[in-house]
Design an enzyme around this catalytic site. Structure first.
Site, PDB file in Angstrom:
ATOM      1  N   LYS A   1       8.430   4.403  12.320  1.00 28.53           N
ATOM      2  CA  LYS A   1       8.462   4.029  10.900  1.00 28.53           C
ATOM      3  C   LYS A   1       8.925   5.187  10.027  1.00 28.53           C
ATOM      4  CE  LYS A   1       5.339   2.097   7.382  1.00 28.53           C
ATOM      5  NZ  LYS A   1       3.984   1.534   7.177  1.00 28.53           N
TER       6      LYS A   1
ATOM      7  N   GLU B   1       2.084  -1.830   0.486  1.00 34.92           N
ATOM      8  CA  GLU B   1       0.814  -1.829   1.215  1.00 34.92           C
ATOM      9  C   GLU B   1      -0.403  -1.744   0.290  1.00 34.92           C
ATOM     10  OE1 GLU B   1       1.454   1.338   3.913  1.00 34.92           O
ATOM     11  OE2 GLU B   1       2.873   0.206   5.150  1.00 34.92           O
TER      12      GLU B   1
ATOM     13  N   ASP C   1       1.178  -6.043   8.685  1.00 36.36           N
ATOM     14  CA  ASP C   1       1.094  -4.637   8.293  1.00 36.36           C
ATOM     15  C   ASP C   1       1.800  -3.839   9.391  1.00 36.36           C
ATOM     16  OD1 ASP C   1       0.458  -2.019   7.690  1.00 36.36           O
ATOM     17  OD2 ASP C   1      -1.694  -2.229   8.061  1.00 36.36           O
TER      18      ASP C   1
ATOM     19  N   ASP D   1      -4.267   4.900  -0.130  1.00 38.09           N
ATOM     20  CA  ASP D   1      -3.880   4.396   1.196  1.00 38.09           C
ATOM     21  C   ASP D   1      -3.360   5.548   2.046  1.00 38.09           C
ATOM     22  OD1 ASP D   1      -2.940   3.102   3.415  1.00 38.09           O
ATOM     23  OD2 ASP D   1      -1.628   1.718   2.356  1.00 38.09           O
TER      24      ASP D   1
END
Length: 845
Positions: A70, A171, A8, A196
């Site tokens: 990211k 994810e 992850d 999420d």
């Protein structure tokens, strides 16, 4: 043994897991932590720091502590969201090559992919240290709403870190896989909405979980919304408090900003579990200001309410676009550290009902655990080059020999980038890697991933003695090596048998496995730009992939063959106007000769498992052109330069087509195709600057050799009366060498022969050049008729005088021709060169 690591790769924290005896298990890092902060910096002695150690240096060296990278993956510097994010950073981000993003880190420029590769490399090393063996492959998770280029950037970072990336998985889908493995699913299944909310991104996925099947029904999200935004909201509020107490003129310096950010994050965490948090800011403003206060949850919730409401709106949209209602959702699974905020579960409870809100498993762990589950669901490994399926034990593709395991890598001591283990020097910073060789036995450098790492206790992290059954420190039973020697699938929930990878039903009792390979869907529309600016959708949002067959649509083009070129630009997004969406890449091709009027064109898209697009365009009556989009788009300025270079080359080729050799025409066509592909983002790993330099050099060389041949041919014909036979033979030799090189398509040899021939002709003096140019002016009608007639008269008189060996008369004609040559140059707007300073100059192409 070829094992797969589930990763992850988060904005704030990264977590890793693997499959152990058929069940997913979190792997702790070298500090015995379940999560590694996605932060990179260097220590006092230049050593690489990743994770918590790097994070702790924020107060000391914030300009070189790289975090939240990211958010920049797969994006361009000019992106509006990128520009907005820059205001919140302490480190420097600038525009790099081809309009991409460059991050300044201790005096060197890095891409977001390179920083992510450094983080992934550290995770790989920590996992191998813990497990006592190699991880050659990886399943890496990305936000469900990541676009094509962001997925590609993540895959490249994994490859650079030394993994063969087995899958890129969304994810929320990964979280659902982990949930499906740990929960008992009824036969009719459950419709689960995965909410999420992580540190930097927000995703919703709606999945139908049935024993033996996982289907994604809907996707929504926002790639620039997460816990980091909540931290900034608190930080801004704290800044307002300081200014209220000490005056509005206070402006936080480079040391104060990290203090505010750290205190804001701690306040957010505390308010997730208590009604108020004590705030203590000491030594602000160079030690002049100190503030202690209490920050209550009500104020925090008021600050973040707009962002939470946006997540609720996107959640409702996802349900609606999946053709479902709120009542159709059986459970809402909360994933991501930011879902610990009470306002999140409270607002979702108001929409779905509090009983349907589930945390299931640890929200910080479930994505990595799901990635490990996905690794167990893969029955074969697909070649990244030819897409052929191979046995999981294979190390190279049976069809094309491409490696199916990660390349051996070592970390450069100079720039810390993972580089090929067999490199003599780092390709980024140039530092020699021979120092590592000298330290290795028998002169052999052994990278960590290739050596057999010493196992560590899975509980306390202490090194384990080879062959030990239990840890000397805490007594934890150590793993049996034999249990880890082969890749395994999932454990049957009924009979507890560990099945083979990819098994959909238990080999012992026949029970359907709880989960299987998910049928994932596209997060956004994929289409092309039409001539009126609209986007024609070819693969709609929420389409399943990989596609079994290419998805095609027919269009028409109005134009003629020859100089008309067709551009097919591919976009991803939901706006009606194409250019308001994200450009993925494009294909450019020349219309076939004979094309006229409205001609049908077939455009097809194919999507593979990692969402790479194969674009095929076929003009009726012509051949098909197919490209696999590299998901690289050019900065608009560079694209203009590439297209201008292509236009110049095409104009030159068309203008002098009758004078170019077949080999030269073929080379020009290949270079035009290269420029087309470069403009479309299909760079093949080459820099755009290199392609532009090659095109410029080839055009200049082609122009010079064509001119040189024409000039030398005219020079020899026009100067026989005034140049010796020996000199003429030398010139003919250069001209023959030039022609042979052109016929062979050897532009380097042709340019060399041209330069030698022109130099030799120049050395024969101004008179010979003048006579040649005068004949050229007349033959090609480059001067006025009156001046041309006078030049012809004097040239004829010169020839008569030379044949009659009357040198006095010849000199008179030469004197007049010098004046006429100067007049011709003035008439053409040029300056006649000084006879004593004569050089050859190139023609304008």
């Amino acid at each position: 043994m070829l094992r797969t690591l589930g990763i992850d790769l988060g904005t704030t924290n990264s977590v890793m897991a693997h499959l152990r005896r058929g069940e997913p298990e979190i792997i702790h890092n070298r500090r015995n932590e379940e999560a590694t902060p996605s932060v990179v910096t260097r220590g006092r002695h230049g050593e690489l720091l990743v994770g918590q150690d790097a994070r702790r240096r924020t107060l000391l060296d914030a300009e070189n502590v790289i975090r939240s990278v990211k958010r920049f993956m797969g994006r361009k510097f000019g992106d509006g969201d990128v520009q907005a994010a820059l205001r919140e950073l302490d480190y420097q981000v600038t525009a790099g090559m081809d309009g991409d993003i460059t991050i300044a880190f201790h005096g060197r420029a890095y891409t977001p992919i390179e920083i992510s590769a450094i983080i992934l490399r550290r995770l790989k090393e920590d996992a191998e240290l813990r497990a006592g063996g190699r991880f050659d492959r990886a399943v890496i998770t990305v936000p469900a709403y990541f676009g094509e280029r962001q997925v590609a950037a993540t895959q490249e970072a994994g490859r650079m870190a030394g993994f063969h990336v087995l899958r890129i998985i969304n994810e929320p889908t990964a979280a659902a896989l982990a949930y499906g493995v740990t929960e008992d699913l009824p036969e009719e299944g459950r419709t689960v909405l995965v909410y999420d909310l992580g540190g930097g991104t927000f995703d919703i996925s709606i999945l139908l979980l049935v024993p033996g099947s996982v289907s994604v029904l809907g996707i929504e999200g926002d790639n620039l919304l997460g816990g980091d935004d909540f931290d900034r909201a608190i930080s801004a509020a704290l800044l307002d408090d300081v200014r209220a107490e000490y005056g509005p003129a206070y402006d936080p310096d480079r040391r104060d900003r990290p203090s505010l950010a750290k205190e804001a994050e701690q306040t957010k965490i505390q308010l997730s579990h208590q009604l108020s948090a004590d705030v203590s800011l000491i030594g602000l403003g160079g030690g002049r200001f100190t503030m202690e206060s209490v920050f209550d949850r009500a104020r925090f919730e008021e600050l973040i309410a707009p962002q939470i409401e946006r997540t609720v709106e996107l959640t409702r949209k996802a349900v609606r676009e999946a053709n479902l209602t709120v009542e159709d959702i059986d459970e809402v699974l909360l994933v991501g550290g930011s879902t610990a905020i009470p306002l999140v579960s409270r607002r979702l409870g108001e929409v779905f009902g509090p009983r349907r809100i589930r945390r299931g498993i640890n929200p910080m762990q479930c994505v990595a655990l799901g990635a490990a589950v996905q690794g167990a669901l893969v029955a074969d490994v697909e070649c990244a080059e030819c897409r052929a399926p191979n046995d999981l034990a294979a190390t190279a593709c049976s069809s094309c020999a491409t490696s199916l395991v990660g390349a051996e890598r070592v970390s450069c001591d100079g720039c810390h980038l993972p580089v090929p283990a067999d490199a003599a020097a780092c390709p980024k910073c140039g530092q020699s890697l021979s120092a590592a060789d000298a330290a290795a036995p028998e002169g052999q450098r052994v990278p960590l991933a290739k050596a057999a790492p010493t196992a560590a206790c899975p509980r306390c992290g202490s090194p384990a003695h080879p062959g030990a059954a239990a840890c000397d420190v805490c007594g934890e039973a150590l793993r049996e090596a034999s249990a880890e020697t082969e890749p395994s699938g999932l454990r049957c929930p009924t009979c507890r048998t560990v099945n083979a990878p990819g098994a959909e039903a238990c080999s012992s009792c026949g029970t359907w496995m709880q989960v299987t390979n998910p049928f994932d869907i596209t997060p956004k529309n994929l289409g092309i730009e039409l001539n009126d600016g609209r986007m024609a959708v070819i693969i709609p949002k929420n389409s399943t992939y990989p596609t079994t067959e290419p998805v095609s649509r027919e269009f028409v083009v109005t134009g003629t063959g020859g100089r008309h070129r067709l551009e097919v630009a591919v976009y991803e997004g939901e706006h009606e106007l194409a250019q308001q969406n994200e450009l993925i890449g494009h294909l450019t091709m020349r219309l076939p000769d004979g094309t006229s009027g409205r001609t049908p064109v077939d455009v097809s898209f194919g999507l593979d498992r990692d969402r790479t697009i194969t674009l095929a365009v076929r003009v009726h009556g012509g051949s098909e052109k197919t490209v696999k989009l590299e998901r690289v788009t050019l900065d608009p300025v560079l694209k203009v330069q590439v297209e201008d270079s292509r236009r110049k080359l095409e104009d030159f080729t068309d203008r002098w087509s009758d004078e170019l050799t077949p080999a030269e025409k073929s080379a020009a066509r290949r270079l035009l195709d290269t420029l087309d592909d470069t403009a479309a983002g299909q760079t093949g790993g080459r820099s755009v600057d290199a392609v532009l330099a090659e095109a410029r050099q080839r055009l200049e060389a082609q122009s010079e050799v064509r001119y040189a041949e024409a000039y030398l041919t005219a020079f020899i014909a026009c100067t026989e009366a005034v140049v010796s036979a020996g000199d003429l033979d030398v010139l003919r030799g250069h001209l023959d060498a030039l022609r042979r090189a052109r016929e062979a398509g050897d532009w380097v040899a042709a340019l060399d022969a041209a330069q030698r021939g022109l130099t030799y002709a120049d050395e024969l003096g101004h008179t010979a050049r003048m006579l040649t140019m005068c004949r050229v002016f007349v033959a090609q009608d480059l001067v006025s008729p009156a001046l041309a007639q006078r030049i012809r008269t004097e040239l004829a008189g010169l020839e008569d005088a030379v044949r009659g060996v009357n040198m006095e008369k010849a000199n008179r004609h030469l004197t007049v021709l010098v004046d006429l040559y100067a007049a011709a140059m003035r008439e053409r707007g040029e300056v006649a060169p000084n006879p004593d300073d004569m050089t050859i100059r190139l023609e304008e192409a």
